[in-house]
Motif scaffolding. Structure first.
Motif, short mmCIF file in Angstrom:
data_model
loop_
_atom_site.label_atom_id
_atom_site.label_comp_id
_atom_site.label_asym_id
_atom_site.label_seq_id
_atom_site.Cartn_x
_atom_site.Cartn_y
_atom_site.Cartn_z
N ASN A 42 0.83 -1.22 0.00
CA ASN A 42 0.00 0.00 0.00
C ASN A 42 0.86 1.26 0.00
OD1 ASN A 42 -2.34 -1.49 -0.09
ND2 ASN A 42 -2.64 -1.51 2.12
N GLY A 43 1.96 1.22 0.77
CA GLY A 43 2.89 2.36 0.77
C GLY A 43 3.53 2.57 -0.59
N SER A 44 3.91 1.46 -1.23
CA SER A 44 4.54 1.54 -2.55
C SER A 44 3.57 2.06 -3.61
CB SER A 44 5.05 0.16 -2.97
OG SER A 44 6.06 -0.28 -2.08
N LYS A 45 2.32 1.62 -3.51
CA LYS A 45 1.29 2.04 -4.47
C LYS A 45 1.07 3.55 -4.37
CE LYS A 45 -1.59 -1.27 -5.20
NZ LYS A 45 -2.65 -2.26 -4.93
N ALA A 46 0.96 4.05 -3.14
CA ALA A 46 0.76 5.49 -2.93
C ALA A 46 1.96 6.27 -3.47
CB ALA A 46 0.56 5.78 -1.45
N PHE A 47 3.15 5.72 -3.28
CA PHE A 47 4.38 6.36 -3.78
C PHE A 47 4.36 6.41 -5.31
CE2 PHE A 47 8.80 6.52 -5.12
CZ PHE A 47 9.40 7.37 -4.19
N LYS A 58 4.79 12.81 -16.77
CA LYS A 58 4.28 11.62 -16.09
C LYS A 58 4.93 10.36 -16.65
CE LYS A 58 1.06 13.07 -13.12
NZ LYS A 58 1.10 12.78 -11.69
N THR A 59 5.02 9.35 -15.80
CA THR A 59 5.62 8.08 -16.19
C THR A 59 4.55 7.15 -16.76
OG1 THR A 59 7.29 8.33 -14.46
CG2 THR A 59 6.92 6.10 -15.26
N GLY A 60 4.89 6.49 -17.87
CA GLY A 60 3.94 5.60 -18.53
C GLY A 60 3.67 4.32 -17.74
N CYS A 61 2.74 3.52 -18.23
CA CYS A 61 2.33 2.29 -17.53
C CYS A 61 2.45 1.07 -18.43
CB CYS A 61 0.89 2.42 -17.05
SG CYS A 61 0.68 3.71 -15.81
N SER A 62 3.42 1.10 -19.36
CA SER A 62 3.47 -0.02 -20.28
C SER A 62 4.29 -1.19 -19.75
CB SER A 62 3.92 0.48 -21.66
OG SER A 62 5.24 0.20 -21.91
N CYS A 63 5.47 -0.94 -19.19
CA CYS A 63 6.32 -2.07 -18.81
C CYS A 63 7.15 -1.75 -17.56
CB CYS A 63 7.26 -2.42 -19.97
SG CYS A 63 8.15 -3.97 -19.72
N ALA A 64 7.19 -2.70 -16.62
CA ALA A 64 7.97 -2.53 -15.38
C ALA A 64 8.91 -3.72 -15.21
CB ALA A 64 7.04 -2.44 -14.17
N ILE A 74 5.89 -8.57 -5.26
CA ILE A 74 5.70 -7.17 -5.70
C ILE A 74 5.07 -7.13 -7.09
CG2 ILE A 74 6.93 -5.05 -6.32
CD1 ILE A 74 8.90 -5.82 -3.97
N THR A 75 5.51 -8.04 -7.95
CA THR A 75 4.92 -8.12 -9.29
C THR A 75 3.41 -8.35 -9.20
OG1 THR A 75 6.93 -8.87 -10.40
CG2 THR A 75 4.86 -9.53 -11.40
N LYS A 76 3.01 -9.30 -8.37
CA LYS A 76 1.60 -9.69 -8.26
C LYS A 76 0.73 -8.57 -7.70
CE LYS A 76 -1.37 -13.21 -6.07
NZ LYS A 76 -1.59 -14.49 -6.77
N ARG A 77 1.20 -7.92 -6.65
CA ARG A 77 0.32 -7.02 -5.91
C ARG A 77 0.52 -5.54 -6.24
NH1 ARG A 77 -0.31 -8.34 0.08
NH2 ARG A 77 -1.91 -6.75 -0.25
N LEU A 78 1.68 -5.20 -6.79
CA LEU A 78 1.96 -3.78 -7.09
C LEU A 78 2.07 -3.53 -8.59
CD1 LEU A 78 2.79 -0.90 -6.05
CD2 LEU A 78 5.17 -1.69 -6.24
N LEU A 79 2.89 -4.32 -9.28
CA LEU A 79 3.24 -3.98 -10.66
C LEU A 79 2.22 -4.46 -11.70
CD1 LEU A 79 7.11 -4.56 -10.41
CD2 LEU A 79 5.85 -2.40 -10.16
N LEU A 80 1.79 -5.71 -11.61
CA LEU A 80 0.81 -6.20 -12.61
C LEU A 80 -0.50 -5.41 -12.58
CD1 LEU A 80 1.39 -10.07 -12.65
CD2 LEU A 80 1.66 -8.49 -14.58
N PRO A 81 -0.99 -4.97 -11.39
CA PRO A 81 -2.21 -4.15 -11.41
C PRO A 81 -2.03 -2.78 -12.08
CG PRO A 81 -1.93 -5.17 -9.25
CD PRO A 81 -0.66 -5.41 -10.01
N LEU A 82 -0.79 -2.31 -12.21
CA LEU A 82 -0.54 -0.96 -12.73
C LEU A 82 0.06 -0.93 -14.13
CD1 LEU A 82 0.97 0.69 -9.50
CD2 LEU A 82 -1.32 1.08 -10.43
N PHE A 83 0.74 -2.01 -14.53
CA PHE A 83 1.48 -2.01 -15.81
C PHE A 83 0.98 -3.11 -16.74
CE2 PHE A 83 4.09 0.05 -12.69
CZ PHE A 83 4.62 1.14 -13.37
N SER A 84 1.08 -2.85 -18.04
CA SER A 84 0.62 -3.82 -19.04
C SER A 84 1.45 -5.09 -19.01
CB SER A 84 0.68 -3.22 -20.44
OG SER A 84 -0.03 -2.01 -20.48
N THR A 85 2.78 -4.91 -18.92
CA THR A 85 3.66 -6.08 -18.86
C THR A 85 4.73 -5.86 -17.80
OG1 THR A 85 5.18 -5.24 -20.53
CG2 THR A 85 3.41 -6.64 -21.32
#
Length: 222
Positions: A42-47, A58-64, A74-85
């Motif tokens: 949750n802290g990381s998401k807010a950041f 602004k930073t894009g949301c295509s790939c992390a 982190i991939t499961k709960r932070l990155l995949l919900p926000l980025f395409s790949t």
């Protein structure tokens, strides 16, 4: 010089040995502190949300890229919900194998699983909007961390960001013989970032973690 190379080799091989014996679970990834996972995410998401989106700068949301990804918490709960790949890199093959199951159906949006130590890893040029480096810089020597950050900078897309989230010591460098890592104070981390030619654009302390563990700080770099 020979001694230094030998020390470096054992620093990395001892860490690999340590992680090989860690169970591939969230609790294993967090050294027995699995209960802090939600607070951390949750802290990381807010950041991250301060930077993502449409518009100027602004930073894009295509790939992390998830560095030291382990089983993909982190991939499961932070990155995949926000980025395409998302791509994952970790030194332990067993963790990456486990990630393929742990990530579930959303895991089909993971393009690459790289089994590699960060000291040797070269991110693909111009590929990533976000390179997320959490709880792993202590496994790199100072010079390897600087070199890795330089390579990460080349891996960023326009307006991309490198994010370091890690423990910081009260003062100096504190070695951990158990997992063959070090914990640096904030001033040392900042100086290594600057040595890599990067600027810190935002910095925060993660709140609501247990009192007995190190302070954790998150730094966004460009």
């Amino acid at each position: 010089m020979g001694d230094k190379a030998e020390d470096e080799t054992s620093f990395y091989s001892n860490a690999e040995g340590y992680w090989r014996d860690v169970p591939p679970t969230v609790d294993g990834m967090l050294g027995g502190y699995g209960s802090i996972s939600s607070i951390d995410i949750n802290g990381s998401k807010a950041f991250l949300n301060k930077f993502l989106g449409e518009g100027e700068g602004k930073t894009g949301c295509s790939c992390a890229l998830d560095c030291g990804a382990g089983i993909g918490r982190i991939t499961k709960r932070l990155l995949l919900p926000l980025f395409s790949t998302v791509d994952l890199v970790d030194v332990t093959q067993e963790f990456l194998d486990k990630a393929k199951h742990y990530l579930g159906t959303e895991g089909r949006r993971v393009e690459n699983y790289f089994c590699c130590g960060l000291q040797d890893f070269e991110p693909m040029s111009g590929r990533y909007d976000i390179i997320w480096i959490q709880w792993v810089i202590g496994h790199l020597t100072d010079s390897h961390l600087v070199q890795f950050l330089r390579r990460c900078q080349k891996g960023l897309r326009p307006n991309g960001l490198i994010v370091i989230k890690d423990n910081v010591s009260f003062e100096g460098v504190v070695p951990d013989e158990v997992d063959s890592s070090v914990c640096r104070d904030l001033e040392i981390v900042r100086s290594l970032v600057h040595r890599a030619g990067l600027q810190i654009v935002h910095e925060e302390q993660q709140m609501n973690f247990p009192q007995e563990i190190y302070q954790v700080h998150t730094l966004a770099l460009r």
